[in-house]
Design a protein around this motif. Structure first.
Motif, mmCIF file in Angstrom:
data_model
loop_
_atom_site.group_PDB
_atom_site.id
_atom_site.type_symbol
_atom_site.label_atom_id
_atom_site.label_comp_id
_atom_site.label_asym_id
_atom_site.label_seq_id
_atom_site.Cartn_x
_atom_site.Cartn_y
_atom_site.Cartn_z
ATOM 1 N N ALA A 1 0.829 -1.202 0.000
ATOM 2 C CA ALA A 1 0.000 0.000 0.000
ATOM 3 C C ALA A 1 0.868 1.259 0.000
ATOM 4 O O ALA A 1 0.569 2.236 -0.705
ATOM 5 C CB ALA A 1 -0.933 -0.009 1.214
ATOM 6 N N ALA A 2 1.968 1.233 0.781
ATOM 7 C CA ALA A 2 2.850 2.394 0.830
ATOM 8 C C ALA A 2 3.538 2.629 -0.510
ATOM 9 O O ALA A 2 3.634 3.767 -0.989
ATOM 10 C CB ALA A 2 3.894 2.211 1.936
ATOM 11 N N VAL A 3 4.023 1.558 -1.146
ATOM 12 C CA VAL A 3 4.703 1.690 -2.439
ATOM 13 C C VAL A 3 3.720 2.162 -3.499
ATOM 14 O O VAL A 3 4.047 3.028 -4.333
ATOM 15 C CB VAL A 3 5.364 0.358 -2.830
ATOM 16 N N ASP A 4 2.504 1.631 -3.492
ATOM 17 C CA ASP A 4 1.489 2.079 -4.446
ATOM 18 C C ASP A 4 1.173 3.559 -4.247
ATOM 19 O O ASP A 4 0.978 4.311 -5.216
ATOM 20 C CB ASP A 4 0.210 1.258 -4.295
ATOM 21 N N ALA A 5 1.110 3.988 -2.982
ATOM 22 C CA ALA A 5 0.835 5.395 -2.694
ATOM 23 C C ALA A 5 1.976 6.289 -3.165
ATOM 24 O O ALA A 5 1.746 7.392 -3.678
ATOM 25 C CB ALA A 5 0.595 5.578 -1.195
ATOM 26 N N PRO B 1 5.484 -1.025 -10.598
ATOM 27 C CA PRO B 1 5.624 -1.920 -9.451
ATOM 28 C C PRO B 1 6.336 -3.222 -9.822
ATOM 29 O O PRO B 1 6.119 -3.782 -10.905
ATOM 30 C CB PRO B 1 4.174 -2.201 -9.036
ATOM 31 N N VAL B 2 7.183 -3.685 -8.914
ATOM 32 C CA VAL B 2 7.831 -4.987 -9.050
ATOM 33 C C VAL B 2 7.946 -5.605 -7.668
ATOM 34 O O VAL B 2 7.642 -4.960 -6.658
ATOM 35 C CB VAL B 2 9.243 -4.875 -9.674
ATOM 36 N N LEU B 3 8.381 -6.850 -7.638
ATOM 37 C CA LEU B 3 8.765 -7.500 -6.388
ATOM 38 C C LEU B 3 10.276 -7.677 -6.407
ATOM 39 O O LEU B 3 10.827 -8.207 -7.376
ATOM 40 C CB LEU B 3 8.070 -8.851 -6.245
ATOM 41 N N VAL B 4 10.943 -7.227 -5.364
ATOM 42 C CA VAL B 4 12.393 -7.390 -5.236
ATOM 43 C C VAL B 4 12.639 -8.315 -4.054
ATOM 44 O O VAL B 4 12.329 -7.962 -2.907
ATOM 45 C CB VAL B 4 13.097 -6.039 -5.039
ATOM 46 N N ASP B 5 13.153 -9.508 -4.361
ATOM 47 C CA ASP B 5 13.319 -10.537 -3.326
ATOM 48 C C ASP B 5 12.004 -10.765 -2.585
ATOM 49 O O ASP B 5 11.977 -10.992 -1.366
ATOM 50 C CB ASP B 5 14.430 -10.154 -2.349
ATOM 51 N N PRO C 1 7.471 -5.718 -2.074
ATOM 52 C CA PRO C 1 7.017 -4.675 -3.007
ATOM 53 C C PRO C 1 8.075 -3.599 -3.187
ATOM 54 O O PRO C 1 8.703 -3.144 -2.230
ATOM 55 C CB PRO C 1 5.768 -4.114 -2.321
ATOM 56 N N ALA C 2 8.286 -3.189 -4.453
ATOM 57 C CA ALA C 2 9.287 -2.181 -4.777
ATOM 58 C C ALA C 2 8.873 -1.526 -6.086
ATOM 59 O O ALA C 2 7.801 -1.793 -6.637
ATOM 60 C CB ALA C 2 10.679 -2.814 -4.882
ATOM 61 N N LEU C 3 9.738 -0.656 -6.600
ATOM 62 C CA LEU C 3 9.507 -0.008 -7.890
ATOM 63 C C LEU C 3 10.751 -0.155 -8.740
ATOM 64 O O LEU C 3 11.869 -0.265 -8.231
ATOM 65 C CB LEU C 3 9.201 1.492 -7.702
ATOM 66 N N ILE C 4 10.559 -0.154 -10.059
ATOM 67 C CA ILE C 4 11.687 -0.117 -10.983
ATOM 68 C C ILE C 4 11.424 0.996 -11.991
ATOM 69 O O ILE C 4 10.316 1.141 -12.506
ATOM 70 C CB ILE C 4 11.903 -1.472 -11.692
ATOM 71 N N ILE D 1 14.117 -10.021 -9.205
ATOM 72 C CA ILE D 1 13.128 -8.987 -9.591
ATOM 73 C C ILE D 1 12.031 -9.680 -10.406
ATOM 74 O O ILE D 1 12.309 -10.355 -11.390
ATOM 75 C CB ILE D 1 13.787 -7.867 -10.404
ATOM 76 N N ALA D 2 10.790 -9.500 -9.951
ATOM 77 C CA ALA D 2 9.671 -10.165 -10.619
ATOM 78 C C ALA D 2 8.499 -9.213 -10.730
ATOM 79 O O ALA D 2 8.379 -8.245 -9.974
ATOM 80 C CB ALA D 2 9.248 -11.421 -9.838
#
Length: 257
Positions: A151-155, A211-215, A218-221, A254-255
């Motif tokens: 939610a924080a990363v999306d915000a 948005p991506v998944l890092v390990d 939730p993260a961003l690229i 990274i996925a």
């Protein structure tokens, strides 16, 4: 201020600032500030008939040293390497360092640190817990809540796409830090400290991210191949790590979420 108090404050300031000259300057500043409080004629007074004695010497010194730690962090320009083999100190924010040194080493109560940090004692206690976890090693940090972090990363992404720096600041801890590895620095990202500075970078850089998944987290690229990894152990985001060096990216899974 008596000699014993001055000696104690100097030891605290040296533990925070790292050198005797810097500690001496901080103590002199604290002494000048303390002289403006108390029941002396012309001094500041609180409401009511009883003069306000003012804050404790430890609280005043904490405010002085925190300002200097924040200024030092804001001037930092060196790239960050999360996998460096060189021995170094944990990447503590100025607030974390303040609580770790003054409370844990010198026994200053949370209540005396709260005014300097402009937080309540309970929030200062949380800062201390986070600092101890970082000092022991990242592997002992509490596991993030993936739903809350998502939610924080999306915000962050939504606010960056709108160019809304006020919304970004609201998502960040006041002492938030942004660290950048050498690849990110070559791409124009600079380390930053404090919610306003970090928010400006995110507004400028994360608007084109996805948005991506890092390990698994939730993260961003964003372009050009820069990964934004967020830390939010309890509440607002406390750090953003921007990684763009190919050797660093190769270590990450990274996925697409």
């Amino acid at each position: 201020m008596d000699a014993a108090t001055r000696t104690r404050l100097r030891a605290m300031a040296r533990g925070l600032l790292g050198s005797a000259p810097a500690a001496d300057r901080a103590v002199r500043t604290a002494e000048r500030l303390l002289a403006s409080y108390g029941p002396r004629p012309g001094a500041r007074r609180g409401p009511g008939p009883v003069p306000d004695p003012g804050p404790s010497p430890e609280s005043v010194l904490a405010r002085v040293c925190l300002g200097r730690l924040r200024a030092r962090e804001a001037r930092r320009t060196d790239p960050w390497d999360p996998w460096s083999d060189k021995p170094n100190t944990p990447a503590l924010t100025p607030a974390e360092r303040l609580v770790l040194v003054l409370h844990d080493r010198f026994g200053v109560p949370y209540e005396d640190l709260a005014p300097a940090l402009e937080r309540g004692p309970a929030a200062v206690r949380q800062i201390g817990a986070r600092a101890r976890a970082r000092a022991k090693g990242a592997e002992e940090m509490p596991e993030p809540d993936p739903v809350r972090l998502r939610a924080a990363v999306d915000a962050v992404l939504a606010a960056a796409q709108e160019g809304d720096t006020a919304a970004l600041r609201a998502l960040l801890d006041p002492d938030a830090v942004l660290r950048a590895d050498a690849g990110a620095v070559r791409g124009g990202v600079r380390p930053a400290h404090g919610a306003p500075a970090v928010a400006r970078i995110l507004a400028a850089r994360a608007a084109v991210a996805r948005p991506v998944l890092v390990d698994g987290a939730p993260a961003l690229i964003g372009a050009p191949d820069a990964v934004y990894v967020f830390t939010a152990p309890s509440g607002p985001i406390t750090s953003v790590d921007v990684l763009a060096d190919p050797p660093h990216l190769a270590r990450l899974a990274i996925a697409t979420p």
